[in-house]
Design a protein around this motif. Sequence first.
Motif, PDB file in Angstrom:
ATOM      1  N   LYS A  32      27.567  14.352   6.129  1.00 47.07           N
ATOM      2  CA  LYS A  32      27.706  13.078   6.830  1.00 47.07           C
ATOM      3  C   LYS A  32      28.460  13.284   8.150  1.00 47.07           C
ATOM      4  N   TYR A  33      29.511  14.077   8.109  1.00 43.53           N
ATOM      5  CA  TYR A  33      30.288  14.329   9.328  1.00 43.53           C
ATOM      6  C   TYR A  33      29.444  15.096  10.344  1.00 43.53           C
ATOM      7  N   LYS A  36      27.069  12.658  11.988  1.00 47.16           N
ATOM      8  CA  LYS A  36      27.784  11.734  12.878  1.00 47.16           C
ATOM      9  C   LYS A  36      28.166  12.432  14.188  1.00 47.16           C
ATOM     10  N   LEU A  37      28.802  13.585  14.081  1.00 47.74           N
ATOM     11  CA  LEU A  37      29.298  14.273  15.279  1.00 47.74           C
ATOM     12  C   LEU A  37      28.151  14.729  16.187  1.00 47.74           C
ATOM     13  N   LYS A  39      25.083  13.553  16.353  1.00 45.28           N
ATOM     14  CA  LYS A  39      24.371  12.412  16.950  1.00 45.28           C
ATOM     15  C   LYS A  39      25.205  11.781  18.055  1.00 45.28           C
ATOM     16  N   GLU A  40      26.524  11.684  17.844  1.00 52.53           N
ATOM     17  CA  GLU A  40      27.395  11.109  18.882  1.00 52.53           C
ATOM     18  C   GLU A  40      27.338  11.940  20.152  1.00 52.53           C
ATOM     19  N   ARG A  61      18.736  13.747  18.218  1.00 54.31           N
ATOM     20  CA  ARG A  61      19.647  14.537  19.051  1.00 54.31           C
ATOM     21  C   ARG A  61      18.865  15.726  19.585  1.00 54.31           C
TER      22      ARG A  61
END
Length: 168
Positions: A32-33, A36-37, A39-40, A61
């Motif tokens: 999950k992390y 998130k990272l 994609k951000e 991404r």
Amino acid sequence: MDVILLMASTVDGKIAKNSSQFVDWTGKADKKYFVKLTKEAGVMIMGSTTYDTIGKPLPDRLNIVMTRDKSRQSDQDNLIFTDLSPAGILEDLEQKGYTRAVLVGGATVNSLFARDNLITQVHLTLVPRLFGSGLSIFAPPLDIDIGLTLESSQEIGDGHILLIYHVG
Ligand SMILES: NC(=O)c1ccc[n+]([C@@H]2O[C@H](COP(=O)([O-])OP(=O)(O)OC[C@H]3O[C@@H](n4cnc5c(N)ncnc54)[C@H](OP(=O)(O)O)[C@@H]3O)[C@@H](O)[C@H]2O)c1
């Protein structure tokens, strides 16, 4: 340009048992992390061996794959095969408007970025396992001594500890 080295490591400092192993030994929280990272940031950079363990570009991404094999050609918008140097890749990304990139391994390309002093953060998930042998974060081993400052440490589930460091 912010370059975040994102790695999952066993407690004995291994990122894989061998080069062809897919990272399927971490838990949900780590995945999950990762999602998130990356994609951000909008972009992740990896070596061709790591890409081959995944087998396809991850969606939403940009996937940059470092390879010296000129026969590798992308047929997808979010996938780039490149033989540029780490600094060349970052210059190119800056021109495209990116401000941070996530370096997602493996050991070989991690070494290329660390050797050129391009890593600005390290996000390390410590996974409660021991492999005894296998790949370290850097290969071939590097003669470096880079100081890190701990920004945060957090248990993110499944007994995984996420350590966030800044270089310097
Ligand atoms: N635990 C984690 O968080 C994590 C994360 C990522 C990966 N991994 C693991 O790491 C392993 C793969 O790591 P790896 O070190 O074997 O491979 P890698 O770093 O993923 O890729 C290495 C490949 O990159 C290409 N390359 C491009 N430019 C290069 C250059 N200037 N110098 C050298 N090589 C260059 C070469 O292949 P060409 O022939 O294509 O040029 C080389 O064989 C896998 O087991 C994977 O599961 C673990």
